[in-house]
Design a protein around this motif. Structure first.
Motif, PDB file in Angstrom:
ATOM      1  N   PRO A 191      34.039  42.318  43.280  1.00 37.32           N
ATOM      2  CA  PRO A 191      34.727  41.194  43.925  1.00 37.32           C
ATOM      3  C   PRO A 191      33.761  40.008  44.010  1.00 37.32           C
ATOM      4  CG  PRO A 191      34.674  43.168  45.336  1.00 37.32           C
ATOM      5  CD  PRO A 191      33.733  43.399  44.205  1.00 37.32           C
ATOM      6  N   CYS A 239      33.406  35.913  45.850  1.00 35.45           N
ATOM      7  CA  CYS A 239      33.981  34.850  46.659  1.00 35.45           C
ATOM      8  C   CYS A 239      33.898  33.570  45.848  1.00 35.45           C
ATOM      9  CB  CYS A 239      33.187  34.669  47.958  1.00 35.45           C
ATOM     10  SG  CYS A 239      33.468  36.000  49.120  1.00 35.45           S
ATOM     11  N   VAL A 242      38.045  32.018  48.553  1.00 35.79           N
ATOM     12  CA  VAL A 242      38.988  33.084  48.206  1.00 35.79           C
ATOM     13  C   VAL A 242      38.242  34.235  47.544  1.00 35.79           C
ATOM     14  CG1 VAL A 242      40.927  31.487  47.955  1.00 35.79           C
ATOM     15  CG2 VAL A 242      39.520  32.015  45.958  1.00 35.79           C
ATOM     16  N   SER A 243      38.869  35.398  47.525  1.00 33.54           N
ATOM     17  CA  SER A 243      38.241  36.574  46.922  1.00 33.54           C
ATOM     18  C   SER A 243      39.014  36.982  45.666  1.00 33.54           C
ATOM     19  CB  SER A 243      38.237  37.721  47.942  1.00 33.54           C
ATOM     20  OG  SER A 243      37.760  38.894  47.318  1.00 33.54           O
ATOM     21  N   ILE A 244      38.357  36.862  44.535  1.00 30.74           N
ATOM     22  CA  ILE A 244      38.955  37.235  43.242  1.00 30.74           C
ATOM     23  C   ILE A 244      37.860  37.949  42.423  1.00 30.74           C
ATOM     24  CG2 ILE A 244      40.063  36.384  41.131  1.00 30.74           C
ATOM     25  CD1 ILE A 244      41.125  33.993  42.650  1.00 30.74           C
ATOM     26  N   ALA A 300      44.085  40.182  41.705  1.00 30.35           N
ATOM     27  CA  ALA A 300      44.062  39.885  43.139  1.00 30.35           C
ATOM     28  C   ALA A 300      45.366  39.174  43.486  1.00 30.35           C
ATOM     29  CB  ALA A 300      42.854  39.015  43.476  1.00 30.35           C
ATOM     30  N   SER A 301      46.483  39.783  43.101  1.00 28.02           N
ATOM     31  CA  SER A 301      47.771  39.124  43.310  1.00 28.02           C
ATOM     32  C   SER A 301      48.746  39.947  44.138  1.00 28.02           C
ATOM     33  CB  SER A 301      48.416  38.796  41.953  1.00 28.02           C
ATOM     34  OG  SER A 301      47.737  37.713  41.343  1.00 28.02           O
ATOM     35  N   GLU A 332      48.915  42.732  47.723  1.00 26.67           N
ATOM     36  CA  GLU A 332      48.192  43.300  48.869  1.00 26.67           C
ATOM     37  C   GLU A 332      47.508  44.620  48.513  1.00 26.67           C
ATOM     38  OE1 GLU A 332      46.706  41.902  51.616  1.00 26.67           O
ATOM     39  OE2 GLU A 332      48.699  41.003  51.840  1.00 26.67           O
ATOM     40  N   GLY A 371      43.955  44.676  47.361  1.00 23.73           N
ATOM     41  CA  GLY A 371      42.855  44.264  48.245  1.00 23.73           C
ATOM     42  C   GLY A 371      42.776  42.777  48.477  1.00 23.73           C
ATOM     43  N   SER A 372      43.427  41.996  47.625  1.00 25.79           N
ATOM     44  CA  SER A 372      43.439  40.546  47.820  1.00 25.79           C
ATOM     45  C   SER A 372      44.654  39.964  47.118  1.00 25.79           C
ATOM     46  CB  SER A 372      42.165  39.908  47.240  1.00 25.79           C
ATOM     47  OG  SER A 372      42.329  38.500  47.144  1.00 25.79           O
ATOM     48  N   LYS A 373      45.262  38.982  47.773  1.00 30.56           N
ATOM     49  CA  LYS A 373      46.404  38.293  47.156  1.00 30.56           C
ATOM     50  C   LYS A 373      46.010  36.858  46.793  1.00 30.56           C
ATOM     51  CE  LYS A 373      50.664  38.558  48.784  1.00 30.56           C
ATOM     52  NZ  LYS A 373      51.750  38.568  49.787  1.00 30.56           N
ATOM     53  N   ASP A 374      44.714  36.571  46.885  1.00 31.52           N
ATOM     54  CA  ASP A 374      44.270  35.184  46.717  1.00 31.52           C
ATOM     55  C   ASP A 374      44.565  34.633  45.319  1.00 31.52           C
ATOM     56  OD1 ASP A 374      43.385  35.267  49.288  1.00 31.52           O
ATOM     57  OD2 ASP A 374      41.266  35.555  48.785  1.00 31.52           O
TER      58      ASP A 374
END
Lengths: 232, 82
Positions: free
Chosen positions: A114, A116, A136-138, A207-208, A210, A213-216
Motif C-alpha cells: 500500500p 499513501c 489517499v491509500s492506493i 482500491a475500489s 471496501e 481495504g480501501s475505496k480511495d
C-alpha cells in the motif's frame, strides 16, 4: 458512452478494471484486443497494468509502438480521457503521450505494497472527485516505477500543475522514506499538458471496494465517469 | 551485402543505475574494489543493405524508433560486413 480497456499480450489487470468500471461504477466498458486497432466510438480508454510483451526491451516499449496506440493518440487528441495504470503509464511515456520515463526502482526489487498518495491536482478528468491535498491509500506493484525526467521537463510538470499524485506519509509529507521507487520529487502520477491523459503507477482498481481495504481509488474511475457522462 | 551491427544501449551519465550499484556492492562483498559498475544492453542485428552507409542509417532509425529511449539512453553502433 463506452470505455475501451486495451489488452496487450501480458496485460493482467484488464479484468479488474473492467469489473470496477462496469460493476462498481456502472459504466459501459469493453475489453479491446490490441489488434482491433480502431477505437472510434469509444469515449475514453484505460491501458491497464501487467507485463505487456513480457517487459522485453523496456517496460511498455513494444506495446507503445503497436498500431492501436495510434488510435489511442487520436482519442487523446480529441480530448477524451486516457488513463494508463502501472504498465499502462509506462506505455504512455514510451509512446510520447506523457513526459519522462519510468526506470528501474532505486532498490531494484518488485515492490507490492500500500502507498499513501497526496492528490496534487483536482483539475483533471480523473481527480475531480478528490479534494486537493487529500491523502489517499492506493497500492503499487511494480519494479520499473522510478519516474525520471530532465530538469526542463520537471519544471514544466511543476509549473503547469501536471503532477497529479505524489508518494507521501500518512500526514501528507513528502519524504525519501516513503518514496517506494526513487521517483524524482516523489512523483506517482502525471497528466499531459492537455490534462486528459493520466499515467499513474499505483493501482486504483485495487482500491475500489471496501473488501479490498480501501475505496480511495474508486474516485479515479468515478471522476472519469463524470467527465464522460457530462455530469461533472 | 550482409552486415552485422552491435548496438550498445547505455543509461545517460548522471542517471541512477540500480542494477549496476547492486552488482558493485556484490563484488565488494566478494572482496573486489571496483570504482564503478555500469550496466548496458547489447543487441546484435544482422541485415541486408546496399552498402555500409545505408546499413548504418537503417540501424540508427531502429535505435531512434524503438531500441533506445532518448530520454534516458545513449547508444553506440558498431557495424561490420559479414
Amino acid at each position: 458512452m463506452t470505455i475501451a480497456i486495451v489488452q496487450f499480450g501480458g496485460s493482467n489487470c484488464d479484468q479488474d478494471v473492467l469489473h470496477v468500471l462496469k460493476d462498481v461504477v456502472g459504466l459501459d466498458a469493453r475489453l479491446v484486443w490490441y489488434k482491433e486497432e480502431n477505437l472510434s466510438g469509444f469515449e475514453g480508454v484505460v491501458i491497464p497494468g501487467g507485463f505487456s510483451y513480457g517487459d522485453y526491451l523496456r517496460a511498455g516499449a513494444i506495446a507503445a509502438r503497436t498500431p492501436i496506440m495510434e488510435s489511442v493518440k487520436k482519442l487523446a487528441a480529441e480530448g477524451k480521457p486516457v488513463l494508463g495504470i502501472c504498465n499502462g503509464f509506462q506505455v504512455l511515456t514510451e509512446s510520447g503521450l506523457l513526459a519522462g520515463a519510468l526506470t528501474t526502482n532505486m532498490y531494484p526489487k518488485f515492490r507490492c505494497q500500500p502507498t499513501c498518495l497526496r492528490v496534487e491536482s483536482t483539475e483533471t478528468p480523473f481527480t475531480s472527485r478528490f479534494r486537493k491535498g487529500e491523502v489517499v491509500s492506493i497500492p503499487i506493484a511494480h519494479m520499473e516505477g522510478n519516474f525520471y525526467a530532465n530538469e526542463a521537463t520537471l519544471s514544466q510538470l511543476e509549473n503547469d500543475d501536471l503532477v497529479v499524485f505524489r508518494y507521501v506519509d500518512a500526514e501528507g509529507h513528502i519524504t525519501d522514506e516513503v518514496n517506494p521507487n526513487g521517483s524524482q520529487e516523489n512523483i506517482a502520477g502525471i497528466v499531459s499538458t492537455s490534462r486528459n491523459v493520466l499515467g499513474m503507477m499505483p493501482h486504483p482498481e485495487r482500491a475500489s471496494e471496501e473488501i479490498l481495504g480501501s475505496k480511495d481509488g474508486l474516485k479515479v474511475f468515478q471522476s472519469m465517469a463524470d467527465c464522460i457522462t457530462g455530469s461533472a | 551485402m550482409r552486415y552485422e551491427a552491435d548496438v550498445i544501449i547505455e543509461l545517460k551519465s548522471g542517471m541512477l543505475d540500480p542494477e549496476g550499484t547492486t552488482i558493485k556492492r556484490a563484488l565488494e562483498h566478494l572482496g573486489y574494489t571496483p570504482e564503478s559498475v555500469k550496466t548496458s544492453k547489447k543487441y546484435t542485428i544482422t541485415l541486408e543493405s546496399k552498402n555500409i552507409h545505408d546499413a548504418r542509417e537503417n540501424v540508427e532509425q531502429m535505435c531512434q524508433k524503438l531500441i533506445a529511449n532518448p530520454i534516458i539512453h545513449n547508444y553506440t553502433i558498431t557495424l561490420r560486413e559479414i
